[in-house]
Design a protein around this motif. Structure first.
Motif, PDB file in Angstrom:
ATOM      1  N   LEU A  68       0.828  -1.204   0.000  1.00  0.00           N
ATOM      2  CA  LEU A  68       0.000   0.000   0.000  1.00  0.00           C
ATOM      3  C   LEU A  68       0.863   1.255   0.000  1.00  0.00           C
ATOM      4  O   LEU A  68       0.522   2.263  -0.632  1.00  0.00           O
ATOM      5  N   GLU A  69       2.004   1.201   0.667  1.00  0.00           N
ATOM      6  CA  GLU A  69       2.916   2.344   0.676  1.00  0.00           C
ATOM      7  C   GLU A  69       3.458   2.611  -0.730  1.00  0.00           C
ATOM      8  O   GLU A  69       3.515   3.759  -1.182  1.00  0.00           O
ATOM      9  N   ARG A  70       3.836   1.547  -1.435  1.00  0.00           N
ATOM     10  CA  ARG A  70       4.345   1.714  -2.801  1.00  0.00           C
ATOM     11  C   ARG A  70       3.252   2.225  -3.737  1.00  0.00           C
ATOM     12  O   ARG A  70       3.499   3.089  -4.590  1.00  0.00           O
ATOM     13  N   ALA A  71       2.038   1.689  -3.591  1.00  0.00           N
ATOM     14  CA  ALA A  71       0.927   2.161  -4.421  1.00  0.00           C
ATOM     15  C   ALA A  71       0.626   3.628  -4.139  1.00  0.00           C
ATOM     16  O   ALA A  71       0.425   4.424  -5.069  1.00  0.00           O
ATOM     17  N   ALA A  72       0.598   4.001  -2.870  1.00  0.00           N
ATOM     18  CA  ALA A  72       0.338   5.402  -2.508  1.00  0.00           C
ATOM     19  C   ALA A  72       1.422   6.317  -3.073  1.00  0.00           C
ATOM     20  O   ALA A  72       1.120   7.427  -3.543  1.00  0.00           O
ATOM     21  N   ALA A  73       2.670   5.876  -3.042  1.00  0.00           N
ATOM     22  CA  ALA A  73       3.761   6.682  -3.586  1.00  0.00           C
ATOM     23  C   ALA A  73       3.563   6.940  -5.075  1.00  0.00           C
ATOM     24  O   ALA A  73       3.827   8.047  -5.568  1.00  0.00           O
ATOM     25  N   ARG A  74       3.080   5.942  -5.797  1.00  0.00           N
ATOM     26  CA  ARG A  74       2.848   6.117  -7.225  1.00  0.00           C
ATOM     27  C   ARG A  74       1.738   7.142  -7.482  1.00  0.00           C
ATOM     28  O   ARG A  74       1.832   7.951  -8.403  1.00  0.00           O
ATOM     29  N   PHE A  75       0.712   7.131  -6.655  1.00  0.00           N
ATOM     30  CA  PHE A  75      -0.362   8.115  -6.814  1.00  0.00           C
ATOM     31  C   PHE A  75       0.100   9.512  -6.401  1.00  0.00           C
ATOM     32  O   PHE A  75      -0.311  10.508  -7.012  1.00  0.00           O
ATOM     33  N   ILE A  76       0.936   9.594  -5.391  1.00  0.00           N
ATOM     34  CA  ILE A  76       1.486  10.895  -4.995  1.00  0.00           C
ATOM     35  C   ILE A  76       2.300  11.494  -6.132  1.00  0.00           C
ATOM     36  O   ILE A  76       2.202  12.693  -6.438  1.00  0.00           O
ATOM     37  N   ARG A  77       3.108  10.670  -6.784  1.00  0.00           N
ATOM     38  CA  ARG A  77       3.905  11.164  -7.910  1.00  0.00           C
ATOM     39  C   ARG A  77       3.009  11.673  -9.039  1.00  0.00           C
ATOM     40  O   ARG A  77       3.272  12.727  -9.637  1.00  0.00           O
ATOM     41  N   LEU A  78       1.948  10.930  -9.339  1.00  0.00           N
ATOM     42  CA  LEU A  78       1.024  11.374 -10.382  1.00  0.00           C
ATOM     43  C   LEU A  78       0.366  12.704 -10.012  1.00  0.00           C
ATOM     44  O   LEU A  78       0.275  13.621 -10.833  1.00  0.00           O
ATOM     45  N   ALA A  79      -0.109  12.800  -8.783  1.00  0.00           N
ATOM     46  CA  ALA A  79      -0.764  14.035  -8.347  1.00  0.00           C
ATOM     47  C   ALA A  79       0.212  15.201  -8.354  1.00  0.00           C
ATOM     48  O   ALA A  79      -0.144  16.326  -8.712  1.00  0.00           O
ATOM     49  N   ARG A  80       1.439  14.933  -7.964  1.00  0.00           N
ATOM     50  CA  ARG A  80       2.464  15.985  -7.952  1.00  0.00           C
ATOM     51  C   ARG A  80       2.784  16.459  -9.363  1.00  0.00           C
ATOM     52  O   ARG A  80       2.957  17.644  -9.615  1.00  0.00           O
ATOM     53  N   ASP A  81       2.816  15.509 -10.316  1.00  0.00           N
ATOM     54  CA  ASP A  81       3.203  15.855 -11.688  1.00  0.00           C
ATOM     55  C   ASP A  81       2.047  16.409 -12.517  1.00  0.00           C
ATOM     56  O   ASP A  81       2.250  17.274 -13.379  1.00  0.00           O
ATOM     57  N   LYS A  82       0.807  15.927 -12.248  1.00  0.00           N
ATOM     58  CA  LYS A  82      -0.306  16.270 -13.137  1.00  0.00           C
ATOM     59  C   LYS A  82      -1.536  16.807 -12.423  1.00  0.00           C
ATOM     60  O   LYS A  82      -2.469  17.259 -13.073  1.00  0.00           O
ATOM     61  N   GLY A  83      -1.539  16.731 -11.094  1.00  0.00           N
ATOM     62  CA  GLY A  83      -2.731  17.101 -10.356  1.00  0.00           C
ATOM     63  C   GLY A  83      -2.549  18.364  -9.555  1.00  0.00           C
ATOM     64  O   GLY A  83      -2.067  19.378 -10.046  1.00  0.00           O
ATOM     65  N   GLN A  84      -2.902  18.276  -8.285  1.00  0.00           N
ATOM     66  CA  GLN A  84      -2.839  19.443  -7.410  1.00  0.00           C
ATOM     67  C   GLN A  84      -2.788  18.962  -5.969  1.00  0.00           C
ATOM     68  O   GLN A  84      -3.027  17.803  -5.674  1.00  0.00           O
ATOM     69  N   GLY A  85      -2.455  19.871  -5.058  1.00  0.00           N
ATOM     70  CA  GLY A  85      -2.442  19.520  -3.651  1.00  0.00           C
ATOM     71  C   GLY A  85      -3.834  19.569  -3.049  1.00  0.00           C
ATOM     72  O   GLY A  85      -4.699  20.282  -3.567  1.00  0.00           O
TER      73      GLY A  85
END
Length: 264
Positions: free
Chosen positions: A163-180
């Motif tokens: 779950l930590e690795r999966a969450a990290a992947r989503f954080i990277r996506l949000a950081r690169d293409k999303g928003q805080g």
């Protein structure tokens, strides 16, 4: 934001968590006190374990307070481990496929929170789901996508790490293409043997999460909000924590996906 409750211990009727307490999960579906909105009316669901390895699952799009089938089921079904959820949509449609919990094999999973700017990279998130698991992608939520990515990351052998690795992947996506905020979450997951829960946020606003052992029930409830205002003994789960509940034992470990996201 949503509200949820989970239980592990001696078998009890589901209603002892879902509907009977003064601030039960059904009460929280229209009178929540520790989230942005008091109303969580975009569907509900329950996953419960009995004599088979795979959980039973009941979900619907009605508000939890108005479904007589839910009240009847919780009054009749007993379980030693179950997850229950009332949903407040963060943008995706109100449909059964978008209601929590989600199940895959013996695993069940439910989530409260958000991935910042998810609509801007929903396709990218779907592409992180492996080809073998994509047929199990029934809805459109960030929560289901996160769950299926965690399954592929090794949920069977290493629940916290997966779950930590999966969450990290989503954080990277949000950081690169999303928003805080890039990720806010409390989540519960189980393989029918142990109950796990996580509380985390990339900012300082992690959703609320508590747990309490009951000698009367012989089990532990893990909840978004305490079930009885006058009931003492509720312990707050610290932010950035992954908890494993096994009988009366509680193990709390660090949960730091931002560390993995930063290293990528």
């Amino acid at each position: 934001m949503c509200r949820w409750a989970a239980y592990t211990g001696a078998p009890i009727f589901l209603e002892e968590i879902v509907s009977r307490p003064g601030h039960s999960l059904i009460h929280q579906s229209h009178c929540a006190t520790q989230c942005h909105t008091a109303i969580n009316a975009d569907g509900f669901g329950i996953a419960w374990y009995s004599s088979k390895p795979e959980p039973g699952l009941f979900r619907d799009v009605l508000p939890a307070w108005s479904d007589p089938n839910l009240k009847s089921l919780t009054a009749q079904v007993q379980s030693h481990l179950f997850l229950a959820h009332v949903r407040a949509s963060t943008g995706t449609a109100t449909s059964r496929n978008n209601c929590h919990p989600f199940v895959h094999g013996r695993w069940s999973f439910m989530h409260n929170g958000q991935v910042g700017g998810y609509d801007a990279f929903r396709r990218d998130a779907d592409m992180m789901i492996t080809e073998a698991l994509y047929p199990h992608r029934k809805g459109a939520t960030d929560s289901e996508a996160l769950f299926l990515v965690a399954v592929a990351e090794g949920l069977d052998d290493d629940p916290r790490g997966a779950l930590e690795r999966a969450a990290a992947r989503f954080i990277r996506l949000a950081r690169d293409k999303g928003q805080g905020p890039h990720l806010r979450m409390t989540a519960a997951l189980s393989d029918g043997r142990r109950l796990h829960a996580v509380r985390y946020a990339t900012d300082d606003a992690a959703p609320s999460l508590y747990h309490r052992w009951s000698d009367t029930r012989g089990g532990r409830a893990v909840v978004s909000e305490p079930l009885e205002a006058e009931e003492g003994g509720w312990e707050e789960v610290p932010p950035a924590s992954f908890c494993t509940f096994d009988g009366n034992d509680v193990r709390v470990e660090d949960f730091l996906p931002c560390r993995l996201a930063a290293a990528a």
